[in-house]
Design an enzyme around this catalytic site. Structure first.
Site, PDB file in Angstrom:
ATOM      1  N   SER A  78       0.826  -1.213   0.000  1.00 32.35           N
ATOM      2  CA  SER A  78       0.000   0.000   0.000  1.00 32.35           C
ATOM      3  C   SER A  78       0.849   1.248   0.000  1.00 32.35           C
ATOM      4  O   SER A  78       0.373   2.306  -0.367  1.00 32.35           O
ATOM      5  CB  SER A  78      -0.931   0.100   1.204  1.00 32.35           C
ATOM      6  OG  SER A  78      -0.984  -1.010   1.973  1.00 32.35           O
ATOM      7  N   HIS A  86      -3.101  -3.596  -6.057  1.00 31.19           N
ATOM      8  CA  HIS A  86      -3.473  -3.114  -4.720  1.00 31.19           C
ATOM      9  C   HIS A  86      -4.950  -3.372  -4.449  1.00 31.19           C
ATOM     10  O   HIS A  86      -5.836  -2.657  -4.930  1.00 31.19           O
ATOM     11  CB  HIS A  86      -3.145  -1.612  -4.595  1.00 31.19           C
ATOM     12  CG  HIS A  86      -3.332  -1.086  -3.211  1.00 31.19           C
ATOM     13  ND1 HIS A  86      -3.919   0.123  -2.933  1.00 31.19           N
ATOM     14  CD2 HIS A  86      -3.011  -1.626  -2.015  1.00 31.19           C
ATOM     15  CE1 HIS A  86      -3.950   0.300  -1.625  1.00 31.19           C
ATOM     16  NE2 HIS A  86      -3.407  -0.745  -1.045  1.00 31.19           N
ATOM     17  N   GLU A 136      -6.315  -1.334  -7.560  1.00 28.02           N
ATOM     18  CA  GLU A 136      -5.457  -0.388  -8.269  1.00 28.02           C
ATOM     19  C   GLU A 136      -4.338  -1.199  -8.935  1.00 28.02           C
ATOM     20  O   GLU A 136      -3.592  -1.905  -8.246  1.00 28.02           O
ATOM     21  CB  GLU A 136      -4.875   0.641  -7.303  1.00 28.02           C
ATOM     22  CG  GLU A 136      -5.932   1.571  -6.721  1.00 28.02           C
ATOM     23  CD  GLU A 136      -5.395   2.514  -5.650  1.00 28.02           C
ATOM     24  OE1 GLU A 136      -5.913   3.637  -5.538  1.00 28.02           O
ATOM     25  OE2 GLU A 136      -4.478   2.127  -4.886  1.00 28.02           O
ATOM     26  N   ASN A 195      -5.266   6.442  -1.674  1.00 29.79           N
ATOM     27  CA  ASN A 195      -4.610   6.929  -0.457  1.00 29.79           C
ATOM     28  C   ASN A 195      -3.950   8.294  -0.631  1.00 29.79           C
ATOM     29  O   ASN A 195      -3.617   8.952   0.340  1.00 29.79           O
ATOM     30  CB  ASN A 195      -3.582   5.909   0.048  1.00 29.79           C
ATOM     31  CG  ASN A 195      -4.268   4.766   0.779  1.00 29.79           C
ATOM     32  OD1 ASN A 195      -5.410   4.915   1.245  1.00 29.79           O
ATOM     33  ND2 ASN A 195      -3.604   3.631   0.875  1.00 29.79           N
TER      34      ASN A 195
HETATM   35  N1  LIG Z   1      -4.309  -4.812   5.872  1.00 25.37           N
HETATM   36  C1  LIG Z   1      -4.751  -3.975   4.953  1.00 25.37           C
HETATM   37  O1  LIG Z   1      -5.786  -3.303   5.109  1.00 25.37           O
HETATM   38  C2  LIG Z   1      -4.017  -3.811   3.652  1.00 25.37           C
HETATM   39  C3  LIG Z   1      -4.676  -3.282   2.546  1.00 25.37           C
HETATM   40  C4  LIG Z   1      -4.017  -3.203   1.320  1.00 25.37           C
HETATM   41  C5  LIG Z   1      -2.704  -3.615   1.235  1.00 25.37           C
HETATM   42  N2  LIG Z   1      -2.055  -4.123   2.345  1.00 25.37           N
HETATM   43  C6  LIG Z   1      -0.679  -4.582   2.167  1.00 25.37           C
HETATM   44  O2  LIG Z   1      -0.693  -6.007   2.088  1.00 25.37           O
HETATM   45  C7  LIG Z   1       0.501  -6.548   2.652  1.00 25.37           C
HETATM   46  C8  LIG Z   1       0.156  -7.537   3.741  1.00 25.37           C
HETATM   47  O3  LIG Z   1      -0.621  -6.900   4.724  1.00 25.37           O
HETATM   48  P1  LIG Z   1      -1.496  -7.737   5.772  1.00 25.37           P
HETATM   49  O4  LIG Z   1      -2.330  -6.766   6.489  1.00 25.37           O
HETATM   50  O5  LIG Z   1      -2.143  -8.884   5.089  1.00 25.37           O
HETATM   51  O6  LIG Z   1      -0.338  -8.276   6.751  1.00 25.37           O
HETATM   52  P2  LIG Z   1      -0.389  -9.476   7.800  1.00 25.37           P
HETATM   53  O7  LIG Z   1       0.578  -9.117   8.857  1.00 25.37           O
HETATM   54  O8  LIG Z   1      -1.789  -9.818   8.147  1.00 25.37           O
HETATM   55  O9  LIG Z   1       0.211 -10.712   6.970  1.00 25.37           O
HETATM   56  C9  LIG Z   1       1.533 -10.763   6.504  1.00 25.37           C
HETATM   57  C10 LIG Z   1       1.924 -12.229   6.363  1.00 25.37           C
HETATM   58  O10 LIG Z   1       3.137 -12.290   5.638  1.00 25.37           O
HETATM   59  C11 LIG Z   1       3.960 -13.291   6.227  1.00 25.37           C
HETATM   60  N3  LIG Z   1       5.333 -13.013   5.829  1.00 25.37           N
HETATM   61  C12 LIG Z   1       6.166 -12.056   6.297  1.00 25.37           C
HETATM   62  N4  LIG Z   1       7.336 -12.088   5.612  1.00 25.37           N
HETATM   63  C13 LIG Z   1       7.212 -13.069   4.681  1.00 25.37           C
HETATM   64  C14 LIG Z   1       8.074 -13.569   3.652  1.00 25.37           C
HETATM   65  N5  LIG Z   1       9.273 -13.062   3.436  1.00 25.37           N
HETATM   66  N6  LIG Z   1       7.619 -14.585   2.884  1.00 25.37           N
HETATM   67  C15 LIG Z   1       6.395 -15.123   3.078  1.00 25.37           C
HETATM   68  N7  LIG Z   1       5.544 -14.688   4.043  1.00 25.37           N
HETATM   69  C16 LIG Z   1       5.938 -13.657   4.821  1.00 25.37           C
HETATM   70  C17 LIG Z   1       3.671 -13.195   7.702  1.00 25.37           C
HETATM   71  O11 LIG Z   1       4.034 -14.386   8.375  1.00 25.37           O
HETATM   72  C18 LIG Z   1       2.159 -12.947   7.696  1.00 25.37           C
HETATM   73  O12 LIG Z   1       1.435 -14.159   7.721  1.00 25.37           O
HETATM   74  C19 LIG Z   1       1.333  -5.356   3.102  1.00 25.37           C
HETATM   75  O13 LIG Z   1       2.220  -5.016   2.073  1.00 25.37           O
HETATM   76  C20 LIG Z   1       0.289  -4.267   3.292  1.00 25.37           C
HETATM   77  O14 LIG Z   1       0.815  -2.978   3.110  1.00 25.37           O
HETATM   78  C21 LIG Z   1      -2.689  -4.244   3.536  1.00 25.37           C
END
Ligand SMILES: NC(=O)c1ccc[n+]([C@@H]2O[C@H](COP(=O)([O-])OP(=O)(O)OC[C@H]3O[C@@H](n4cnc5c(N)ncnc54)[C@H](O)[C@@H]3O)[C@@H](O)[C@H]2O)c1
Length: 505
Positions: free
Chosen positions: A123, A144, A156, A194
């Site tokens: 994001s 995204h 996106e 955003n």
């Molecule tokens: N949560 C939101 O609202 C949202 C919305 C849009 C985008 N994002 C983006 O999505 C991505 C994930 O966010 P999230 O909220 O799902 O996070 P999260 O913490 O819920 O999940 C992340 C997962 O990735 C795993 N992980 C970490 N490093 C790793 C690696 N090297 N290889 C494989 N797995 C790995 C972790 O163990 C965890 O299970 C981020 O880049 C975030 O910016 C989040």
């Protein structure tokens, strides 16, 4: 048709909140899906959680039992990255850290084909920067999704500097084939949503910080007058103050601390004190057991004025004249070159928020912009200490006679809805001028991504392009920090429409 074939396996790496949602979307669309997470056992847990969500879809009769069983059979947790070798698309949803994402994509490039589409769900990081780690960066895009991915339609599709249009199109068409509404955008801080949504929060917080009104009143005005689904305070309590502030800070820092994106001090205090919103039981509002939501400031009943004189054209508030007449209040219309206002029997005036303050005039009450004056349930008024009590009372009585609740706020130039909408319109024009996205895609993104009642360009066309420019220009005069400085793009649009209307000087 350039979407991925449904028989092509899709991998999701990182199986937290977003990874699970994205995997479910690809799975229900019909792809075989592989899940991988660095934490042992987590991919298996994610597969179980997705399976349970599919069960709920079957209970709600949104999926047949047979389709659920087939989907479950297509979903495979992987123990190791090399198990993703035959995938045609890998979507990464891991920790939001550049080095972690780059390391992952470097490793993936050694495993998948050179034609495999690689996508990040970041994001806030630059797609170009992540892709910089790749040997074949042309096949790297941002995809995204919004949370919860299975429910929210917007995606996106972000092209970095090196992204090849063939791959961006493949990602776009694949998202569409999955039932999503993709929008194309360039790699820019905050992408579309955003970036352009920042003033929605920032202006509400700024009105509060300048003692203009309390959170409950600002929220009520944004909802009931602005037509926004939620106010900025209640929405950030839901999102989490830490999450919302970190997006603001990231956009602000990525734009080299551009003053237009300056974070809020009041929000910083909330984050520092652990008042993060609903999840901690306290944010702008108290969410503890039995806590009552504060009521917005609402004016006591006043007498409507016996008549009003309409001078000039009320522009975006022109509909008010019909409403006033329907309420049985006589309106005398007078042509007036030097302004547009309603003159009340007190001799005082009522004018649409325009970026000036009440104190600059003898006896003026400003009223805020409404999305639709007929539908609005509440209207904000602003007056100064110099406004006569009779003028304020008549102004309140007038809107009450139209069936509106009235909130009297401080003498804040541009009030609440007007300055918010003007800034959103400005950032949208600026984004198009900088090649971020098309007008149409920005409107779609803001309606679907953050539920705005209108896209910024639809709003701009409705209000007249010079409306937002004039309001921001006035605000900029009163706050020359640059925060309100209208963009060159908005200046150009305003000037072009002035010329068309023959009003250019
Ligand atoms: N949560 C939101 O609202 C949202 C919305 C849009 C985008 N994002 C983006 O999505 C991505 C994930 O966010 P999230 O909220 O799902 O996070 P999260 O913490 O819920 O999940 C992340 C997962 O990735 C795993 N992980 C970490 N490093 C790793 C690696 N090297 N290889 C494989 N797995 C790995 C972790 O163990 C965890 O299970 C981020 O880049 C975030 O910016 C989040």
């Amino acid at each position: 048709m350039t979407a991925l074939d449904l028989s092509s396996p899709v991998a999701v790496v990182g199986t937290g909140t977003m990874g699970q949602g994205i995997a479910q979307v690809a799975l229900v669309a019909g792809h075989p899906v592989r899940l991988y997470d660095t934490v042992p056992g987590r991919a298996r847990e994610a597969a179980d959680a997705i399976g349970a969500r599919l069960d709920r879809l079957v209970e709600k009769e949104r999926l047949t039992g047979a389709d659920r069983d087939a989907a479950r059979a297509r979903l495979l947790p992987a123990e190791d990255l090399p198990e993703l070798a035959d995938c045609a698309l890998v979507v990464e949803a891991v920790l939001e850290r550049l080095d972690v994402k780059q390391d992952l994509f470097r490793a993936l490039e050694g495993i998948v084909d050179d034609d495999c589409l690689l996508a990040t769900n970041t994001s806030s990081l630059s797609v170009t920067a992540i892709g910089g780690a790749l040997r074949v960066p042309g096949r790297f895009v941002g995809l995204h999704f919004f949370n919860p991915a299975p429910l929210l339609p917007l995606v996106e599709v972000v092209s970095g500097f090196a992204t090849d249009v063939t791959y961006a199109t493949r990602a776009y068409e694949t998202a569409r084939a999955w039932g999503k509404t993709p929008v194309a955008c360039a790699d820019t801080p905050g992408f579309i949503v955003n970036r352009i949504a920042r003033p929605f929060y920032a202006e509400a917080f700024a009105v509060y910080e300048s003692q203009g009104a309390d959170p409950a009143t600002i929220d009520a005005v944004l909802r009931e007058s602005g037509g926004f689904r939620m106010g900025a305070f209640e929405l950030t309590d839901l999102i989490g103050q830490d999450v919302n502030e970190s997006v603001t800070r990231s956009v602000w820092e990525s734009f080299f601390q551009d003053v237009r994106f300056t974070p809020s001090l009041a929000q910083r205090r909330l984050v520092e004190s652990g008042r993060l919103g609903r999840k901690t039981g306290h944010g702008w509002y108290d969410h503890g057991e039995g806590a009552e939501r504060p009521e917005p400031d609402t004016a006591e009943k006043r007498q409507p004025p016996a008549y009003v004189v309409a001078e000039g054209d009320l522009g975006p508030a022109a509909e008010l004249l019909a409403l006033i007449r329907e309420a049985g209040i006589p309106v005398r219309e007078e042509d007036e070159d030097s302004g547009s206002r309603l003159v009340l029997p007190s001799g005082g005036q009522l004018a649409l928020a325009d970026g000036q303050t009440s104190v600059e005039f003898r006896d003026v009450v400003y009223f805020d912009l409404a999305l639709d004056y007929r539908e609005a349930g509440r209207i904000a008024l602003s007056a100064s200490q110099d406004t006569s009590p009779q003028t304020l009372a008549e102004a309140i009585g007038l809107f009450q006679a139209l069936g509106k609740q009235v909130s009297v706020i401080g003498d804040v130039p541009g009030m609440i809805v007007a300055r918010t909408v003007a800034r959103i319109i400005d950032l949208a024009h600026d984004a198009v001028a900088k090649g971020v996205a098309t007008e149409e895609d920005i409107d779609t993104a803001m309606r679907l991504g953050v539920n705005y009642p209108l896209g910024p360009f639809e709003w701009s066309r409705r209000l007249g392009r010079s409306w937002a420019y004039a309001l921001l220009d006035d605000l900029h005069l009163r706050d020359p920090s640059g925060r309100y400085a209208p963009s060159l793009a908005l200046y150009r649009h305003a000037h072009a429409s002035d010329k068309r209307e023959g009003t250019a000087s």
